[in-house]
Motif scaffolding. Structure first.
Motif, PDB file in Angstrom:
ATOM      1  N   ILE A 385       0.839  -1.197   0.000  1.00  0.00           N
ATOM      2  CA  ILE A 385       0.000   0.000   0.000  1.00  0.00           C
ATOM      3  C   ILE A 385       0.877   1.252   0.000  1.00  0.00           C
ATOM      4  O   ILE A 385       1.904   1.308   0.684  1.00  0.00           O
ATOM      5  CB  ILE A 385      -0.914   0.024   1.239  1.00  0.00           C
ATOM      6  N   HIS A 386       0.467   2.238  -0.781  1.00  0.00           N
ATOM      7  CA  HIS A 386       1.031   3.593  -0.687  1.00  0.00           C
ATOM      8  C   HIS A 386      -0.126   4.546  -0.441  1.00  0.00           C
ATOM      9  O   HIS A 386      -1.184   4.426  -1.062  1.00  0.00           O
ATOM     10  CB  HIS A 386       1.763   3.975  -1.981  1.00  0.00           C
ATOM     11  N   GLU A 387       0.070   5.507   0.476  1.00  0.00           N
ATOM     12  CA  GLU A 387      -0.990   6.439   0.827  1.00  0.00           C
ATOM     13  C   GLU A 387      -0.696   7.832   0.275  1.00  0.00           C
ATOM     14  O   GLU A 387       0.427   8.326   0.384  1.00  0.00           O
ATOM     15  CB  GLU A 387      -1.141   6.529   2.357  1.00  0.00           C
ATOM     16  N   ASP A 388      -1.724   8.434  -0.320  1.00  0.00           N
ATOM     17  CA  ASP A 388      -1.600   9.800  -0.836  1.00  0.00           C
ATOM     18  C   ASP A 388      -2.913  10.531  -0.578  1.00  0.00           C
ATOM     19  O   ASP A 388      -3.988  10.011  -0.880  1.00  0.00           O
ATOM     20  CB  ASP A 388      -1.280   9.796  -2.329  1.00  0.00           C
ATOM     21  N   ILE A 389      -2.839  11.714  -0.007  1.00  0.00           N
ATOM     22  CA  ILE A 389      -4.033  12.442   0.396  1.00  0.00           C
ATOM     23  C   ILE A 389      -4.844  12.912  -0.799  1.00  0.00           C
ATOM     24  O   ILE A 389      -6.068  13.098  -0.703  1.00  0.00           O
ATOM     25  CB  ILE A 389      -3.652  13.645   1.297  1.00  0.00           C
ATOM     26  N   TYR A 390      -4.214  13.059  -1.953  1.00  0.00           N
ATOM     27  CA  TYR A 390      -4.917  13.572  -3.132  1.00  0.00           C
ATOM     28  C   TYR A 390      -5.472  12.445  -4.005  1.00  0.00           C
ATOM     29  O   TYR A 390      -6.598  12.527  -4.487  1.00  0.00           O
ATOM     30  CB  TYR A 390      -3.990  14.464  -3.952  1.00  0.00           C
ATOM     31  N   THR A 391      -4.693  11.414  -4.227  1.00  0.00           N
ATOM     32  CA  THR A 391      -5.133  10.325  -5.118  1.00  0.00           C
ATOM     33  C   THR A 391      -5.711   9.141  -4.366  1.00  0.00           C
ATOM     34  O   THR A 391      -6.320   8.268  -4.977  1.00  0.00           O
ATOM     35  CB  THR A 391      -3.959   9.852  -5.991  1.00  0.00           C
ATOM     36  N   GLY A 392      -5.527   9.078  -3.037  1.00  0.00           N
ATOM     37  CA  GLY A 392      -6.134   8.018  -2.243  1.00  0.00           C
ATOM     38  C   GLY A 392      -5.191   6.867  -1.951  1.00  0.00           C
ATOM     39  O   GLY A 392      -3.967   7.026  -1.887  1.00  0.00           O
ATOM     40  N   HIS A 393      -5.757   5.675  -1.809  1.00  0.00           N
ATOM     41  CA  HIS A 393      -4.997   4.474  -1.472  1.00  0.00           C
ATOM     42  C   HIS A 393      -4.508   3.805  -2.758  1.00  0.00           C
ATOM     43  O   HIS A 393      -5.303   3.477  -3.636  1.00  0.00           O
ATOM     44  CB  HIS A 393      -5.859   3.481  -0.694  1.00  0.00           C
ATOM     45  N   HIS A 394      -3.201   3.592  -2.842  1.00  0.00           N
ATOM     46  CA  HIS A 394      -2.610   2.863  -3.972  1.00  0.00           C
ATOM     47  C   HIS A 394      -2.358   1.432  -3.518  1.00  0.00           C
ATOM     48  O   HIS A 394      -1.504   1.182  -2.663  1.00  0.00           O
ATOM     49  CB  HIS A 394      -1.284   3.500  -4.413  1.00  0.00           C
ATOM     50  N   LEU A 395      -3.087   0.488  -4.067  1.00  0.00           N
ATOM     51  CA  LEU A 395      -2.907  -0.919  -3.726  1.00  0.00           C
ATOM     52  C   LEU A 395      -2.098  -1.599  -4.824  1.00  0.00           C
ATOM     53  O   LEU A 395      -2.519  -1.644  -5.978  1.00  0.00           O
ATOM     54  CB  LEU A 395      -4.267  -1.615  -3.575  1.00  0.00           C
ATOM     55  N   PHE A 396      -0.921  -2.112  -4.455  1.00  0.00           N
ATOM     56  CA  PHE A 396      -0.055  -2.810  -5.400  1.00  0.00           C
ATOM     57  C   PHE A 396      -0.280  -4.313  -5.238  1.00  0.00           C
ATOM     58  O   PHE A 396      -0.130  -4.859  -4.146  1.00  0.00           O
ATOM     59  CB  PHE A 396       1.410  -2.459  -5.165  1.00  0.00           C
ATOM     60  N   VAL A 397      -0.635  -4.954  -6.344  1.00  0.00           N
ATOM     61  CA  VAL A 397      -0.929  -6.379  -6.352  1.00  0.00           C
ATOM     62  C   VAL A 397       0.071  -7.070  -7.266  1.00  0.00           C
ATOM     63  O   VAL A 397       0.119  -6.798  -8.466  1.00  0.00           O
ATOM     64  CB  VAL A 397      -2.364  -6.651  -6.842  1.00  0.00           C
ATOM     65  N   SER A 398       0.876  -7.955  -6.704  1.00  0.00           N
ATOM     66  CA  SER A 398       1.920  -8.625  -7.473  1.00  0.00           C
ATOM     67  C   SER A 398       1.497 -10.040  -7.840  1.00  0.00           C
ATOM     68  O   SER A 398       1.009 -10.800  -6.994  1.00  0.00           O
ATOM     69  CB  SER A 398       3.227  -8.660  -6.678  1.00  0.00           C
ATOM     70  N   THR A 399       1.676 -10.378  -9.117  1.00  0.00           N
ATOM     71  CA  THR A 399       1.566 -11.762  -9.572  1.00  0.00           C
ATOM     72  C   THR A 399       2.986 -12.212  -9.924  1.00  0.00           C
ATOM     73  O   THR A 399       3.951 -11.582  -9.507  1.00  0.00           O
ATOM     74  CB  THR A 399       0.622 -11.877 -10.775  1.00  0.00           C
ATOM     75  N   MET A 400       3.133 -13.262 -10.695  1.00  0.00           N
ATOM     76  CA  MET A 400       4.471 -13.798 -10.934  1.00  0.00           C
ATOM     77  C   MET A 400       5.361 -12.833 -11.725  1.00  0.00           C
ATOM     78  O   MET A 400       6.537 -12.637 -11.403  1.00  0.00           O
ATOM     79  CB  MET A 400       4.386 -15.136 -11.666  1.00  0.00           C
ATOM     80  N   PHE A 401       4.794 -12.181 -12.757  1.00  0.00           N
ATOM     81  CA  PHE A 401       5.599 -11.308 -13.605  1.00  0.00           C
ATOM     82  C   PHE A 401       5.072  -9.878 -13.685  1.00  0.00           C
ATOM     83  O   PHE A 401       5.717  -9.029 -14.301  1.00  0.00           O
ATOM     84  CB  PHE A 401       5.685 -11.877 -15.033  1.00  0.00           C
ATOM     85  N   ASN A 402       3.922  -9.590 -13.102  1.00  0.00           N
ATOM     86  CA  ASN A 402       3.315  -8.260 -13.211  1.00  0.00           C
ATOM     87  C   ASN A 402       2.964  -7.703 -11.839  1.00  0.00           C
ATOM     88  O   ASN A 402       2.688  -8.446 -10.897  1.00  0.00           O
ATOM     89  CB  ASN A 402       2.042  -8.312 -14.069  1.00  0.00           C
TER      90      ASN A 402
END
Length: 408
Positions: A385-402
């Protein structure tokens, strides 16, 4: 329980100067409840916190880990961290969209977020990306099992040379700025590591000889302390920290905690279940997500919590959980079929609450174009997770290559 006032109630639109006098008499928990009365009260509480410098205290009381993860995974001040943390309570109503997709030729081992950087650990390198503009910042040509950076240190779990059984753990002190001193003062290399966890300025290490160590980064160098030793015979399972309290979970279900006075790991309590198969995940203070046998299936995922010296099985989950992320007061589960479930920790541990996630996502719905329906294409291997007050919650989801970046 928060108080809801009708608009015609005298207190609902009480003059600001009177509310401020009342707020001065309240503790932090009561102020948090006052923010849920109505928008007018919420704005007045924010005004009061701003002028008496209460944001740090509000943040520490509102979030399970006292705001540690929000500070490390954003560039926000304490006020903004508190406000973005409050937005998670309304995540059910959020609009989700795909912001970016990072593609890699080699398989992804782990991902981490530090401030506004996304750190990707692949089989042959560690790569840094700027989250705001997707810029590729730097590459470290190093094969790491794990790699993470905090405000005080860089932690690298390296494959040991000469094919030794135990990997090497390298800690680099970012607070030490005396360039006259040797590199050994700034960096330490640890061998025979069973497990480790980083919290604030310290790295807690459980060694193969069953000793719990604490390595603290300071401006003058590293401070290393042997906290306690385990003298039993049960196998180690995992290491957990909640509000600076250290817990060690054994495979028999026992939980130990260090007694620094006698330099021993002492028995605290025991989960009734024998831990099997999938590595269990300990979260909050005394709660556990684990696999257990079920009559009709091979196994079922359960959440069990310790409350008043008794244990309550909170909810069964479908099999297939591949990774878990605890982010303050939020618990996020990734599954082998690409499903993502987001829970509020307090609801998850409350038997009276409905056993449903606040938000449930299917990664397939956010792909730019159809991908092969193989087992590996949607299997979620890591979450961040990355938090930003303007754009909101950034959820990073990792698979095997992406790595898929979703905006919540």
């Amino acid at each position: 329980m928060s108080l809801k006032l009708k608009s015609n109630n005298n207190w609902a639109l009480c003059p600001v100067d009177i509310l401020l006098v009342v707020f001065k008499k309240l503790d932090i928990k009561s102020l948090l409840n006052c923010m849920n009365v109505n928008i007018y009260w919420r704005n007045t509480v924010e005004y009061y916190c701003e002028h008496v410098n209460l944001w740090k205290a509000m943040l520490q009381n509102a979030i399970d880990d006292e705001g540690v993860t929000f500070a490390e995974k954003s560039n926000l001040g304490e006020r903004e961290q508190f406000l973005i943390a409050q937005q998670w309570y309304n995540v059910t109503n959020t609009n989700v969209c795909l912001r970016h997709c990072y593609k890699f030729d080699s398989s992804i081992r782990n991902i981490y977020v530090h401030k506004d950087n996304l750190i990707v650990v692949t089989n042959n390198a560690v790569k840094y990306f700027n989250i705001m503009n997707f810029e590729h910042i730097k590459v470290i040509d190093k094969s790491c099992v794990r790699y993470e950076e905090t405000s005080s240190m860089i932690v690298e779990l390296l494959v040991a040379p000469e094919q030794k059984l135990s990997p090497l753990l390298t800690l680099t002190n970012k607070l030490h700025a005396n360039y006259v001193d040797s590199e050994n003062v700034k960096q330490i290399i640890l061998k025979d590591i069973d497990s480790y966890i980083v919290h604030l300025n310290s790295c807690y290490e459980y060694s193969c000889d069953r000793v719990l160590w604490m390595h603290t980064a300071k401006e003058i160098g590293w401070e290393t302390k042997a906290m306690a030793k385990y003298h039993g015979i049960q196998q180690f399972c995992s290491l957990h920290i909640y509000k600076k309290n250290v817990y060690i979970l054994l495979k028999c279900g026992s939980v130990l905690t260090p007694d620094t006075e006698c330099n021993m790991l002492v028995f605290l309590f025991r989960f009734p279940e024998q831990l099997i198969d999938w590595k269990p995940f300990m979260f909050h203070e005394c709660s556990l997500l684990f696999k257990a046998p079920a009559p009709s299936e091979r196994s079922v995922a359960l959440v069990q919590t310790r409350r008043h010296n008794s244990f309550v099985k909170i909810m069964p989950l479908r099999d297939g959980v591949t990774c878990v992320l605890e982010h303050g007061h939020i618990l996020i589960l990734g599954r082998e079929d690409g499903m993502i479930e987001i829970y509020l920790t307090r609801k998850l541990m409350d038997p009276s609450e409905a056993n449903f996630p606040e938000l449930k996502l299917n990664l397939m719905n956010y792909l730019c174009k159809p991908e092969p329906k193989s087992e590996l294409s949607l299997r979620i291997t890591a979450l961040e997770i990355h938090e930003d007050i303007y754009t909101g919650h950034h959820l990073f989801v990792s698979t095997m290559f992406n790595i898929y970046e979703l905006l919540l």
